[in-house]
Scaffold this motif. Structure first.
Motif, PDB file in Angstrom:
ATOM      1  N   VAL A  14       0.836  -1.200   0.000  1.00 40.37           N
ATOM      2  CA  VAL A  14       0.000   0.000   0.000  1.00 40.37           C
ATOM      3  C   VAL A  14       0.875   1.255   0.000  1.00 40.37           C
ATOM      4  O   VAL A  14       0.577   2.235  -0.688  1.00 40.37           O
ATOM      5  N   TYR A  15       1.950   1.207   0.745  1.00 39.05           N
ATOM      6  CA  TYR A  15       2.859   2.335   0.907  1.00 39.05           C
ATOM      7  C   TYR A  15       3.319   2.939  -0.432  1.00 39.05           C
ATOM      8  O   TYR A  15       3.246   4.158  -0.611  1.00 39.05           O
ATOM      9  N   PRO A  16       3.770   2.129  -1.399  1.00 43.54           N
ATOM     10  CA  PRO A  16       4.194   2.724  -2.673  1.00 43.54           C
ATOM     11  C   PRO A  16       3.048   3.418  -3.418  1.00 43.54           C
ATOM     12  O   PRO A  16       3.285   4.333  -4.211  1.00 43.54           O
ATOM     13  N   LEU A  17       1.819   2.997  -3.160  1.00 42.11           N
ATOM     14  CA  LEU A  17       0.669   3.650  -3.792  1.00 42.11           C
ATOM     15  C   LEU A  17       0.496   5.063  -3.233  1.00 42.11           C
ATOM     16  O   LEU A  17       0.167   5.995  -3.977  1.00 42.11           O
ATOM     17  N   LEU A  47       9.267   3.005  10.843  1.00 43.81           N
ATOM     18  CA  LEU A  47       8.398   2.858   9.674  1.00 43.81           C
ATOM     19  C   LEU A  47       9.028   1.896   8.682  1.00 43.81           C
ATOM     20  O   LEU A  47       8.379   0.959   8.207  1.00 43.81           O
ATOM     21  N   HIS A  48      10.299   2.074   8.397  1.00 41.82           N
ATOM     22  CA  HIS A  48      10.948   1.220   7.407  1.00 41.82           C
ATOM     23  C   HIS A  48      11.174  -0.200   7.923  1.00 41.82           C
ATOM     24  O   HIS A  48      11.127  -1.154   7.144  1.00 41.82           O
ATOM     25  N   LYS A  49      11.319  -0.357   9.230  1.00 41.97           N
ATOM     26  CA  LYS A  49      11.376  -1.708   9.804  1.00 41.97           C
ATOM     27  C   LYS A  49      10.032  -2.413   9.602  1.00 41.97           C
ATOM     28  O   LYS A  49       9.984  -3.598   9.265  1.00 41.97           O
ATOM     29  N   ASN A  52       9.716  -3.558   6.086  1.00 43.30           N
ATOM     30  CA  ASN A  52      10.534  -4.755   5.835  1.00 43.30           C
ATOM     31  C   ASN A  52       9.931  -6.016   6.438  1.00 43.30           C
ATOM     32  O   ASN A  52      10.175  -7.113   5.951  1.00 43.30           O
ATOM     33  N   LYS A  53       9.128  -5.868   7.490  1.00 42.29           N
ATOM     34  CA  LYS A  53       8.493  -7.026   8.126  1.00 42.29           C
ATOM     35  C   LYS A  53       7.327  -7.574   7.306  1.00 42.29           C
ATOM     36  O   LYS A  53       6.827  -8.661   7.593  1.00 42.29           O
ATOM     37  N   THR A  59      -2.235  -4.824  11.283  1.00 43.83           N
ATOM     38  CA  THR A  59      -1.127  -4.955  12.231  1.00 43.83           C
ATOM     39  C   THR A  59      -0.301  -3.680  12.276  1.00 43.83           C
ATOM     40  O   THR A  59       0.141  -3.256  13.354  1.00 43.83           O
ATOM     41  N   PHE A  60      -0.103  -3.046  11.124  1.00 43.63           N
ATOM     42  CA  PHE A  60       0.645  -1.789  11.076  1.00 43.63           C
ATOM     43  C   PHE A  60       0.035  -0.770  12.036  1.00 43.63           C
ATOM     44  O   PHE A  60       0.740  -0.126  12.810  1.00 43.63           O
TER      45      PHE A  60
END
Length: 120
Positions: A14-17, A47-49, A52-53, A59-60
């Motif tokens: 979702v993040y890249p969107l 955030l970047h961890k 990567n998970k 859950t985020f």
């Protein structure tokens, strides 16, 4: 009752969107990160961890260090629904983020987006 599909989507997908939406309008990844960190309490490193998970969106938000106390001041319509009328907490937080990214893409300054009493 089944969970909405967005809950089970990987946040790293979702993040890249969010970034693409912002960049199409001349905004930056750094601004998207600032908004996400403001809303969730994650540091940029955290955030970047999380990305990567490969955790899901639900859950985020569940693992967010501290959801911003002023987020409830975010008002407006996203996906045809008034954000302030959403009752389910996870969906409300998702829509808060959507709304903030939309405001960024519409050209609002970061100062206006992140100042609680000016969030529209």
């Amino acid at each position: 009752m089944t969970k909405p599909k967005i809950y089970t989507m990987c946040f790293a997908k979702v993040y890249p969107l969010y970034i693409a939406k912002a960049e199409r309008k001349g905004r930056t990844k750094a601004e998207v990160d600032t908004i996400i960190c403001w809303l969730t309490g994650y540091s940029p490193e955290e955030l970047h961890k999380q990305l990567n998970k490969q955790i899901d969106v639900e859950t985020f938000f569940a693992e967010a260090p501290e959801l911003h106390p002023s987020r409830s001041l975010i008002k407006g319509v996203i996906c045809g629904v008034r954000v302030e009328d959403i009752e389910e907490e996870t969906m409300k937080n998702i829509r808060y983020m959507d709304k903030l990214i939309d405001e960024l893409a519409k050209g609002k300054t970061m100062e206006k987006i992140l100042i609680a009493d000016e969030i529209v």
